[in-house]
Design a protein around this motif. Structure first.
Motif, PDB file in Angstrom:
ATOM      1  N   ASP A 118       0.823  -1.219   0.000  1.00  0.00           N
ATOM      2  CA  ASP A 118       0.000   0.000   0.000  1.00  0.00           C
ATOM      3  C   ASP A 118       0.853   1.264   0.000  1.00  0.00           C
ATOM      4  O   ASP A 118       0.330   2.365   0.093  1.00  0.00           O
ATOM      5  N   SER A 119       2.178   1.116  -0.068  1.00  0.00           N
ATOM      6  CA  SER A 119       3.137   2.232  -0.073  1.00  0.00           C
ATOM      7  C   SER A 119       3.038   3.100   1.170  1.00  0.00           C
ATOM      8  O   SER A 119       3.370   4.283   1.138  1.00  0.00           O
ATOM      9  N   GLU A 120       2.587   2.538   2.280  1.00  0.00           N
ATOM     10  CA  GLU A 120       2.492   3.292   3.536  1.00  0.00           C
ATOM     11  C   GLU A 120       3.226   2.557   4.653  1.00  0.00           C
ATOM     12  O   GLU A 120       3.275   1.334   4.681  1.00  0.00           O
ATOM     13  N   GLU A 121       3.778   3.346   5.566  1.00  0.00           N
ATOM     14  CA  GLU A 121       4.462   2.820   6.736  1.00  0.00           C
ATOM     15  C   GLU A 121       4.121   3.716   7.927  1.00  0.00           C
ATOM     16  O   GLU A 121       4.869   4.617   8.284  1.00  0.00           O
ATOM     17  N   LYS A 122       2.953   3.509   8.465  1.00  0.00           N
ATOM     18  CA  LYS A 122       2.438   4.256   9.621  1.00  0.00           C
ATOM     19  C   LYS A 122       2.537   5.778   9.428  1.00  0.00           C
ATOM     20  O   LYS A 122       3.193   6.482  10.203  1.00  0.00           O
ATOM     21  N   PRO A 123       1.890   6.313   8.385  1.00  0.00           N
ATOM     22  CA  PRO A 123       1.977   7.751   8.102  1.00  0.00           C
ATOM     23  C   PRO A 123       1.451   8.629   9.234  1.00  0.00           C
ATOM     24  O   PRO A 123       1.929   9.753   9.414  1.00  0.00           O
ATOM     25  N   GLU A 124       0.521   8.125  10.017  1.00  0.00           N
ATOM     26  CA  GLU A 124      -0.042   8.923  11.114  1.00  0.00           C
ATOM     27  C   GLU A 124       0.970   9.198  12.225  1.00  0.00           C
ATOM     28  O   GLU A 124       0.814  10.148  13.004  1.00  0.00           O
ATOM     29  N   LEU A 125       2.055   8.416  12.283  1.00  0.00           N
ATOM     30  CA  LEU A 125       3.071   8.600  13.320  1.00  0.00           C
ATOM     31  C   LEU A 125       4.250   9.466  12.876  1.00  0.00           C
ATOM     32  O   LEU A 125       5.092   9.824  13.704  1.00  0.00           O
ATOM     33  N   THR A 128       8.455  10.437  22.133  1.00  0.00           N
ATOM     34  CA  THR A 128       7.518   9.956  21.126  1.00  0.00           C
ATOM     35  C   THR A 128       8.314   9.533  19.899  1.00  0.00           C
ATOM     36  O   THR A 128       9.425  10.024  19.684  1.00  0.00           O
ATOM     37  N   ALA A 129       7.760   8.636  19.083  1.00  0.00           N
ATOM     38  CA  ALA A 129       8.533   8.141  17.938  1.00  0.00           C
ATOM     39  C   ALA A 129       7.631   7.656  16.809  1.00  0.00           C
ATOM     40  O   ALA A 129       6.539   7.149  17.050  1.00  0.00           O
ATOM     41  N   TRP A 130       8.130   7.834  15.574  1.00  0.00           N
ATOM     42  CA  TRP A 130       7.568   7.137  14.428  1.00  0.00           C
ATOM     43  C   TRP A 130       8.161   5.740  14.484  1.00  0.00           C
ATOM     44  O   TRP A 130       9.344   5.568  14.788  1.00  0.00           O
ATOM     45  N   GLU A 131       7.343   4.727  14.246  1.00  0.00           N
ATOM     46  CA  GLU A 131       7.863   3.372  14.227  1.00  0.00           C
ATOM     47  C   GLU A 131       7.380   2.643  12.993  1.00  0.00           C
ATOM     48  O   GLU A 131       6.327   2.959  12.437  1.00  0.00           O
ATOM     49  N   THR A 132       8.174   1.673  12.589  1.00  0.00           N
ATOM     50  CA  THR A 132       7.801   0.848  11.451  1.00  0.00           C
ATOM     51  C   THR A 132       6.814  -0.210  11.916  1.00  0.00           C
ATOM     52  O   THR A 132       6.600  -0.407  13.114  1.00  0.00           O
TER      53      THR A 132
END
Length: 146
Positions: free
Chosen positions: A15-22, A33-37
């Motif tokens: 889907d070409s997405e990797e948790k875009p909300e983070l 806080t962190a963006w995570e895969t």
């Protein structure tokens, strides 16, 4: 420097997405806080499910970047800094060139681009991530220094 925009970058995902909300959590100035895969069963790389995932940064026009400081949760994170001067948002690795690489130690990493040429887009590209059952990357903060 505050980016003009930040996005997840997963050209190899279905889907070409990797948790875009983070994604904003990696640029909010709060290291708790962190963006995570997503969690992966295999490490990234030639034998893995995909070569990596990352964060796409719009510098708001061509800008010279002196250094990118990255704070991660867990070691080691293998990271490449990819870039392009073109105005169009990159959609594949072929649109970018590697300008620096390194591995986190004690939760931090500093990448200095090999070239002083101005860039419009940069990608913090995770090439390996820590594993503890699943493999998962976590980027707590990205700071861009000009």
């Amino acid at each position: 420097m505050t980016p003009a925009g930040t996005f997840d970058f997963d050209p190899f995902g279905g889907d070409s997405e990797e948790k875009p909300e983070l994604v904003p959590l990696a640029f909010d100035g709060d290291p708790t806080t962190a963006w995570e895969t997503q969690g992966y069963r295999d490490q990234f790389g030639p034998e893995g499910l995909k070569p990596g995932v990352g964060l796409l940064i719009d510098l708001g026009g061509e800008r010279q970047v002196r250094e990118v400081r990255i704070q991660v949760e867990g070691d080691p994170h293998g990271v490449e800094l990819l870039a392009t001067a073109g105005p169009d948002r990159p959609s594949s690795l072929e649109d970018l060139q590697k300008v620096a690489e390194g591995q986190s130690e004690d939760g931090t990493l500093s990448l200095v681009p090999e070239s002083t040429q101005p860039q419009h887009w940069m990608v913090v590209w995770l090439t390996s991530i820590p594993g503890d059952g699943d493999y998962r990357g976590r980027i707590a903060e990205v700071r861009i220094l000009r």
